[in-house]
Design a protein around this motif. Structure first.
Motif, PDB file in Angstrom:
ATOM      1  N   LEU A  43      55.911 -24.459  55.319  1.00 41.33           N
ATOM      2  CA  LEU A  43      56.237 -25.836  54.933  1.00 41.33           C
ATOM      3  C   LEU A  43      57.691 -26.194  55.246  1.00 41.33           C
ATOM      4  O   LEU A  43      57.983 -27.295  55.698  1.00 41.33           O
ATOM      5  N   TRP A  53      59.331 -29.183  57.474  1.00 40.24           N
ATOM      6  CA  TRP A  53      60.411 -30.007  56.914  1.00 40.24           C
ATOM      7  C   TRP A  53      61.567 -30.105  57.917  1.00 40.24           C
ATOM      8  O   TRP A  53      62.080 -31.187  58.186  1.00 40.24           O
ATOM      9  N   PHE A  57      57.540 -35.667  54.402  1.00 44.46           N
ATOM     10  CA  PHE A  57      58.079 -35.029  53.187  1.00 44.46           C
ATOM     11  C   PHE A  57      57.081 -35.162  52.034  1.00 44.46           C
ATOM     12  O   PHE A  57      56.824 -34.209  51.302  1.00 44.46           O
ATOM     13  N   LEU A  58      56.548 -36.372  51.887  1.00 43.55           N
ATOM     14  CA  LEU A  58      55.581 -36.614  50.813  1.00 43.55           C
ATOM     15  C   LEU A  58      54.355 -35.725  50.974  1.00 43.55           C
ATOM     16  O   LEU A  58      53.894 -35.097  50.019  1.00 43.55           O
ATOM     17  N   LEU A  94      54.183 -32.906  52.520  1.00 40.06           N
ATOM     18  CA  LEU A  94      54.532 -31.496  52.291  1.00 40.06           C
ATOM     19  C   LEU A  94      54.456 -31.144  50.806  1.00 40.06           C
ATOM     20  O   LEU A  94      53.905 -30.103  50.438  1.00 40.06           O
ATOM     21  N   ILE A  95      55.021 -32.015  49.968  1.00 45.04           N
ATOM     22  CA  ILE A  95      54.985 -31.712  48.529  1.00 45.04           C
ATOM     23  C   ILE A  95      53.543 -31.725  48.029  1.00 45.04           C
ATOM     24  O   ILE A  95      53.135 -30.852  47.250  1.00 45.04           O
ATOM     25  N   TYR A 109      51.903 -28.564  49.021  1.00 46.23           N
ATOM     26  CA  TYR A 109      52.423 -27.434  48.247  1.00 46.23           C
ATOM     27  C   TYR A 109      51.804 -27.403  46.844  1.00 46.23           C
ATOM     28  O   TYR A 109      51.434 -26.334  46.352  1.00 46.23           O
ATOM     29  N   VAL A 110      51.707 -28.570  46.216  1.00 47.76           N
ATOM     30  CA  VAL A 110      51.131 -28.634  44.868  1.00 47.76           C
ATOM     31  C   VAL A 110      49.703 -28.073  44.886  1.00 47.76           C
ATOM     32  O   VAL A 110      49.342 -27.217  44.067  1.00 47.76           O
TER      33      VAL A 110
END
Lengths: 96, 591
Positions: free
Chosen positions: A29, A33, A71-72, A74-75, A78-79
Motif C-alpha cells: 500500500l 501511496w 489515498f482514500l 488505500l485506507i 487497509y481497513v
C-alpha cells in the motif's frame, strides 16, 4: 509440555505471522501511496502531461485530484484487509 | 434581507449552536477532558478530525494560494491529504491500542524516560502555538471584513466562544462542537463552489467542472483557457510550476509527514473505542477532508480566471464593489502607473512591500494612494492571496446569503482548529508536565483544574497573538510541519515498528532532527531573510521542505545511537508487542 505452554506458543506464532502479513500489506500500500503522489504527480508529471483526462493534463490531474482519490481507496483497502488478517489469526478486537 | 444583516444572522446562529452543544457536553473527568472518555463513534470522530484539521489556512488561504501558484499549489493538496494514509496505516491504530491520553504519554512511556517526554512536550507546545496564531489572524480577517467590528473585538468574541466550549467541555465539548463546525464549513465551502463551477462550465461539480469546457461557446477547456489568458499577460502557465522538482518533492513529503506528526491531529484518534476504529476513523476523516480538498483546486483555478478577466483592463471608476471593499480593508491596492485610469494586471509586484496607504487625498480615479515606491514593471494591481475564497462569491456575483454563509464557514474553520490546539497545549501542561513529570501526587480534580487554567492561559496568549500578530507569524508556519516531521513522527514511528529503538537513540534523534530543522528555518526566515533564495539552499530545498532532511537526520542518528547503546528493557519490548495487536484494548471509559 503442558497445555498452557502450547497455547502460549501458538499465540506467539500467530502474533509473528500476523505482524509479517501486516508488514507485507503495508509495503504494497505504501508503494502505491508513493507512486500516485511522488512518481505520477511530481517526478513523471511532465511525461504524463502529454496525456489528458477530460481537460486535465494527466500529471496535473494526479497532483491535484487523482492522488487524493487513491489515498482514500488505500485506507479503505487497509481497513478491510487488516480486518481479514486479524480474523485469520484470531487477534481482532471485535466485540465478543 | 440585506447582506450585512444576513451575515450577522448566520454568524450569530452558528455561535449559538456551538454554545448550546458546549453546555450539553460538559466534561466531568480528566478522561473526558483529554479524550472525550474514549468512546466516540469513528464516523463522528472522523468528522471532528476533519474540522480540527481544516483550519483557517485550509478554508480561507489554500484556494487563494493555489490560484496564484497553479501547479505548485499541488504540494498543499497532496501534502495535507497524503498524511492521513501515514496516520491510518502507520500510527493511529497502534497509538489507540496504547490507550493513554497524549502524544508525549506515548513517547515518555515507550522510551521509559521523563527527558523524552519533556522533549516531546516542548515540540508539541511550539508546534501548536505557531499554528494557533494563524487561526486567530483568520478570525480577525473575517470579523473586520464581514462584521465591521475592529479586529480586537473580533478576536475577543472568538476567544470567548472557544473559552466556553474548550475550557468547560474539554475534548468532549470540542468533539461535538467540531462536528457542527464541520457541517457549517463544508456547506459554506461547497455552495459557492457549485455556483461558480456551474456558471463557468455548466457542470456544478467543481472537480469535474475544471476538466470541462468553458461555457462561453468557445469549446475550449477551462485549464487551456486559463493557461492562454495568463501567458498572454506574461504570467507562467497555470498548469506549469516554477518551483524545482526536488523542492516540490520535499515540500510535499514534509507536509505529509508533518501532518501525521501533528499532536492535535494524532490525539483525535485516542478518542475512539478500539484500534480498528482508529483505522476506520482516519478513513472517514480523509473522506470528509477530501470533499474540500478536491474542490479547492478547481476553486483556485476558477477564482484566478474570474479575477483576471474582471480586473484586467477595467477602468477603476467602473470597478466592481468588492474591489473597493477589499481595498478599504488594505488587502487590495491599485497604483495607476501609466495614469490611464485603467487597471493593468501583469506579473511581478506592483510596488515594493505590503501596501502602506497614505491618509490624505485620493488618486485621479478615486483610488486610495500608496506610499510604497513603485516598481519598474507594468503590473498595477496588488492582491492579498488570503482574500480569494472570501471574495469569490462577490467576484462571481452570488446572492447575499452565500456571502454570509462563507463568513460563518471561515469562522467555524478557524475556531474548530484553535480549540483542538488549545486542548493539546493544556493537556501537555497539566498531564505531561504536572501529573507525569513534576507533580505526580496531584489529584484528578487538581489535574482537571490545572488543565482548565492552562487552556485559559493558552487562549489569552493566542488572542494576544491574533490582535498583535508579530511580523514573524506568517514566516514561521513552515515551522509547525517541518518540526513535526523532523521530531515527533520518527520517534512515534520507530516506537511502534522497531523493537530495538531505545531511549538514547530516540532522544538523540529527536533533538538532532529538531535542532537542524529549527536552525535551517530560523536562519532563512528570521535571521537572514535576504539570503532566502534557491542558490543558497541546501540541495535546492527551501525552508518549507527542509523537514524531510531533518527527518532523515533523526532516523539516521537514532538508529546509529541505538545500535551503540543497550537494548530497551524486557517490559518495553512486551509493551511494543502488545500495541501491535488490536485485541485486548481497554474498554472505553464511562460517559
Amino acid at each position: 509440555m503442558d497445555e498452557t505452554d502450547n497455547e502460549a506458543e501458538r499465540l506467539e506464532a500467530a502474533k509473528k505471522a500476523y505482524w509479517r502479513a501486516n508488514i507485507r500489506l503495508l509495503a504494497v500500500l505504501m508503494s502505491v501511496w508513493f507512486a500516485v503522489s511522488f512518481v505520477a504527480g511530481i517526478l513523471f508529471r511532465d511525461f504524463l502531461d502529454q496525456f489528458s483526462i477530460g481537460g486535465y493534463p494527466l500529471g496535473f490531474w494526479f497532483a491535484q485530484q487523482g492522488a487524493i482519490y487513491v489515498f482514500l481507496a488505500l485506507i479503505a483497502i487497509y481497513v478491510v484487509a487488516m480486518h481479514r488478517i486479524e480474523r485469520k489469526f484470531d487477534l481482532d478486537d471485535d466485540d465478543s | 434581507m440585506e447582506t450585512q444583516s444576513l451575515i450577522y444572522l448566520f454568524v450569530g446562529l452558528s455561535f449559538a449552536l456551538y454554545i448550546a452543544i458546549a453546555i450539553w457536553s460538559r466534561a466531568g473527568s480528566t478522561a473526558e477532558f483529554y479524550v472525550a472518555g474514549g468512546g466516540v463513534n469513528p464516523v463522528v470522530n472522523g468528522m471532528a478530525t476533519a474540522a480540527d484539521w481544516m483550519s483557517a489556512a485550509s478554508f480561507i488561504s489554500m484556494a487563494g494560494l493555489i490560484a496564484f501558484l497553479g501547479y505548485d499549489g499541488s504540494v498543499y493538496l497532496m501534502g495535507w491529504t497524503g498524511g492521513y494514509v501515514l496516520l491510518a496505516l502507520l500510527l493511529a491504530p497502534y497509538l489507540r491500542k496504547f490507550g493513554e491520553f497524549t502524544v508525549p504519554d506515548f513517547i515518555g512511556t515507550r522510551y521509559y524516560s521523563k527527558a523524552a517526554r519533556v522533549v516531546a512536550v516542548i515540540c508539541l507546545i511550539f508546534i501548536s502555538f505557531t499554528y494557533i496564531a494563524g487561526q486567530m489572524r483568520g478570525v480577525g480577517i473575517v470579523f473586520s471584513r464581514f462584521l465591521d467590528v475592529p479586529i480586537l473585538w473580533g478576536v475577543v468574541i472568538g476567544m470567548g466562544i472557544v473559552f466556553i466550549y474548550a475550557v468547560l467541555g474539554g475534548m468532549k465539548g470540542i468533539t461535538y462542537t467540531q462536528v457542527a463546525q464541520y457541517c457549517v464549513l463544508i456547506f459554506a465551502y461547497m455552495v459557492p463552489a457549485f455556483f461558480i463551477s456551474f456558471m463557468l462550465t455548466g457542470n456544478p461539480i467543481p472537480a469535474l467542472g475544471l476538466g470541462s469546457e468553458v461555457n462561453d461557446g468557445s469549446g475550449m477547456y477551462v485549464l487551456k483557457k486559463l493557461d492562454l489568458v495568463l501567458t498572454d499577460l506574461g504570467f507562467a502557465a497555470y498548469t506549469d510550476g516554477s518551483k524545482s522538482t526536488i523542492d516540490v518533492f520535499c515540500i510535499t513529503m514534509a507536509l505529509m509527514v508533518g501532518t501525521a506528526g501533528l499532536p492535535h491531529v494524532i490525539v483525535r484518534f485516542f478518542t475512539v473505542p478500539k484500534a480498528s476504529d482508529a483505522r476506520k476513523s482516519a478513513g472517514w476523516a480523509l473522506l470528509f477532508i477530501a470533499l474540500l480538498y478536491v474542490t479547492a483546486g478547481p476553486v483556485g483555478a476558477f477564482a484566478r480566471l474570474n479575477f483576471t478577466e474582471t480586473v484586467n483592463e477595467q477602468a477603476y471608476s467602473e470597478a466592481p464593489e468588492w474591489f473597493t471593499n477589499w481595498e478599504a480593508n488594505d488587502l487590495i491596492a491599485w497604483r495607476d502607473k501609466n495614469d490611464d485610469g485603467v487597471m493593468q494586471y501583469r506579473p511581478g509586484d506592483a510596488f515594493e512591500g505590503a501596501p502602506v496607504f497614505s491618509e490624505v487625498g485620493e488618486g485621479a480615479s478615486g483610488e486610495r494612494l500608496l506610499e510604497n515606491p513603485a516598481t519598474a514593471n507594468d503590473n498595477e494591481v496588488y492582491v492579498d492571496r488570503d482574500i480569494m475564497v472570501l471574495a469569490n462569491p462577490e467576484i462571481a456575483n452570488l446572492p447575499g446569503w452565500v456571502i454570509a454563509l462563507v463568513a460563518a464557514g471561515g469562522l467555524a474553520a478557524a475556531l474548530s482548529t484553535a480549540a483542538g490546539l488549545l486542548l493539546v497545549i493544556s493537556s501537555g501542561v497539566s498531564h505531561d508536565l504536572l501529573k507525569k513529570t513534576f507533580r505526580p501526587e496531584i489529584s484528578e480534580k487538581g489535574e482537571l483544574l490545572a488543565a482548565r487554567v492552562a487552556a485559559t492561559a493558552a487562549i489569552v496568549v493566542a488572542g494576544y497573538l491574533g490582535v498583535y500578530p508579530p511580523g514573524w507569524v506568517a514566516q514561521v508556519v513552515a515551522f509547525a510541519f517541518g518540526l513535526a516531521a523532523a521530531s515527533l513522527f520518527p520517534a512515534i514511528f520507530m516506537g511502534i515498528f522497531s523493537m530495538r529503538m531505545n531511549k538514547e537513540g530516540a532522544i538523540a534523534g529527536m533533538v538532532s532532527g529538531l535542532a537542524f530543522t529549527f536552525l535551517y528555518i530560523a536562519w532563512f526566515k528570521l535571521w537572514e531573510p535576504a539570503a532566502n533564495v534557491e542558490a543558497n539552499w541546501l540541495l535546492g530545498i527551501s525552508p518549507e521542505g527542509i523537514g524531510v532532511v531533518g527527518m532523515v537526520i533523526n532516523f539516521a542518528v537514532a538508529i546509529g545511537v541505538a545500535s551503540l547503546t543497550k537494548a530497551p528493557p524486557a517490559d518495553i519490548r512486551k509493551l511494543v508487542d502488545n500495541i501491535r495487536v488490536p485485541r485486548g484494548a481497554e474498554k472505553p471509559h464511562m460517559h
